[in-house]
Design a protein around this motif. Structure first.
Motif, PDB file in Angstrom:
ATOM      1  N   SER A 157      -2.450 -16.776  -4.726  1.00  0.00           N
ATOM      2  CA  SER A 157      -2.488 -15.769  -5.787  1.00  0.00           C
ATOM      3  C   SER A 157      -1.264 -15.987  -6.670  1.00  0.00           C
ATOM      4  O   SER A 157      -0.275 -16.577  -6.240  1.00  0.00           O
ATOM      5  CB  SER A 157      -2.441 -14.359  -5.191  1.00  0.00           C
ATOM      6  N   GLU A 158      -1.345 -15.514  -7.922  1.00  0.00           N
ATOM      7  CA  GLU A 158      -0.217 -15.713  -8.828  1.00  0.00           C
ATOM      8  C   GLU A 158      -0.196 -14.649  -9.911  1.00  0.00           C
ATOM      9  O   GLU A 158      -1.170 -13.929 -10.096  1.00  0.00           O
ATOM     10  CB  GLU A 158      -0.279 -17.101  -9.474  1.00  0.00           C
ATOM     11  N   TYR A 159       0.935 -14.577 -10.601  1.00  0.00           N
ATOM     12  CA  TYR A 159       1.053 -13.669 -11.734  1.00  0.00           C
ATOM     13  C   TYR A 159       1.790 -14.374 -12.861  1.00  0.00           C
ATOM     14  O   TYR A 159       2.508 -15.353 -12.641  1.00  0.00           O
ATOM     15  CB  TYR A 159       1.752 -12.366 -11.349  1.00  0.00           C
ATOM     16  N   HIS A 160       1.578 -13.886 -14.060  1.00  0.00           N
ATOM     17  CA  HIS A 160       2.259 -14.422 -15.233  1.00  0.00           C
ATOM     18  C   HIS A 160       2.502 -13.275 -16.202  1.00  0.00           C
ATOM     19  O   HIS A 160       1.568 -12.550 -16.546  1.00  0.00           O
ATOM     20  CB  HIS A 160       1.414 -15.503 -15.909  1.00  0.00           C
ATOM     21  N   SER A 203      -0.619 -10.855 -16.443  1.00  0.00           N
ATOM     22  CA  SER A 203      -1.861 -10.910 -15.672  1.00  0.00           C
ATOM     23  C   SER A 203      -1.564 -11.239 -14.215  1.00  0.00           C
ATOM     24  O   SER A 203      -0.538 -11.838 -13.896  1.00  0.00           O
ATOM     25  CB  SER A 203      -2.808 -11.953 -16.257  1.00  0.00           C
ATOM     26  N   LEU A 204      -2.487 -10.833 -13.352  1.00  0.00           N
ATOM     27  CA  LEU A 204      -2.449 -11.151 -11.924  1.00  0.00           C
ATOM     28  C   LEU A 204      -3.762 -11.837 -11.578  1.00  0.00           C
ATOM     29  O   LEU A 204      -4.829 -11.374 -11.987  1.00  0.00           O
ATOM     30  CB  LEU A 204      -2.370  -9.890 -11.068  1.00  0.00           C
ATOM     31  N   ARG A 205      -3.693 -12.924 -10.847  1.00  0.00           N
ATOM     32  CA  ARG A 205      -4.873 -13.572 -10.276  1.00  0.00           C
ATOM     33  C   ARG A 205      -4.715 -13.455  -8.768  1.00  0.00           C
ATOM     34  O   ARG A 205      -3.740 -13.944  -8.208  1.00  0.00           O
ATOM     35  CB  ARG A 205      -4.950 -15.033 -10.676  1.00  0.00           C
ATOM     36  N   THR A 243      -3.562  -1.175 -16.581  1.00  0.00           N
ATOM     37  CA  THR A 243      -4.179  -2.338 -15.949  1.00  0.00           C
ATOM     38  C   THR A 243      -5.680  -2.332 -16.221  1.00  0.00           C
ATOM     39  O   THR A 243      -6.319  -1.287 -16.204  1.00  0.00           O
ATOM     40  CB  THR A 243      -3.928  -2.344 -14.427  1.00  0.00           C
ATOM     41  N   ILE A 285       2.468  -1.418 -10.641  1.00  0.00           N
ATOM     42  CA  ILE A 285       3.048  -2.751 -10.512  1.00  0.00           C
ATOM     43  C   ILE A 285       4.547  -2.666 -10.734  1.00  0.00           C
ATOM     44  O   ILE A 285       5.006  -2.063 -11.714  1.00  0.00           O
ATOM     45  CB  ILE A 285       2.413  -3.718 -11.534  1.00  0.00           C
ATOM     46  N   HIS A 322       8.187  -5.133 -10.656  1.00  0.00           N
ATOM     47  CA  HIS A 322       8.842  -6.434 -10.561  1.00  0.00           C
ATOM     48  C   HIS A 322      10.079  -6.267  -9.690  1.00  0.00           C
ATOM     49  O   HIS A 322      10.855  -5.336  -9.883  1.00  0.00           O
ATOM     50  CB  HIS A 322       9.282  -6.925 -11.942  1.00  0.00           C
ATOM     51  N   THR A 367       4.615 -17.410  -9.560  1.00  0.00           N
ATOM     52  CA  THR A 367       4.323 -17.158 -10.956  1.00  0.00           C
ATOM     53  C   THR A 367       3.437 -18.264 -11.478  1.00  0.00           C
ATOM     54  O   THR A 367       3.606 -19.434 -11.122  1.00  0.00           O
ATOM     55  CB  THR A 367       5.608 -17.090 -11.802  1.00  0.00           C
TER      56      THR A 367
END
Length: 161
Positions: A44-47, A55-57, A83, A113, A115, A159
């Motif tokens: 999984s990742e976020y950017h 976004s989050l995948r 979101t 969310i 950080h 990320t």
């Protein structure tokens, strides 16, 4: 007896460490059937372009799912604290699309969310989606099911680009 007591102590001492591990759980119902997935933090990742836009995948592996259901994949967009669920797909055991986000029923992601200073992203909340059977999935064409998930302890460290 002593072995059991030592095991219990070890579990209690490790609980705070496990809670801080990447991943998290998504539990809820597909229609009336209980389901659960474990978030795969490594896949999984976020950017984020800025603090409030990104976004989050998320890819999660099945823990308790009905026959014919495997992993879940989803994408959430974040814009100024709101979101939006853009994509949600349940795969079969072989990784083929089985059920996906229905444009008619739609879906929503109500996630909080945060950080973290170490570069990780923490998230919790609720995801609700109306799903429809994919063509060629072996399911009844147009079959619809409602998915409701509680996201608990979500943490992603990777990320994306």
């Amino acid at each position: 007896m002593r072995t059991a007591a030592l095991s219990l102590i070890a579990i209690c001492l490790s609980a705070p460490v496990l809670a801080d591990q990447p991943g998290g759980d998504m539990t809820g119902f597909l229609e009336e059937t209980p389901v659960s997935w474990r978030i795969d933090a490594e896949r999984s990742e976020y950017h984020f372009e800025s603090e409030g836009i990104g976004s989050l995948r998320i890819l999660a592996e099945p823990q308790e799912v009905p026959s014919g259901i495997g992993s879940v994949r989803l994408m959430v967009m974040v814009a100024d604290g709101t979101t939006s669920l853009l994509e949600l797909r349940l795969e079969d055991e072989d990784g083929n699309p089985a059920l996906g986000l229905s444009s008619e029923a739609g879906g929503q992601a109500m996630l909080d969310i945060d950080h973290d200073n170490d570069g990780s992203l923490h998230f919790t909340g609720v995801i609700e989606a109306g799903l429809m059977a994919y063509p060629m999935s072996g399911r009844t064409a147009g079959e619809r099911q409602m998915l409701v998930l509680d996201v608990d302890g979500g943490r992603i460290t990777a990320t994306g680009h």
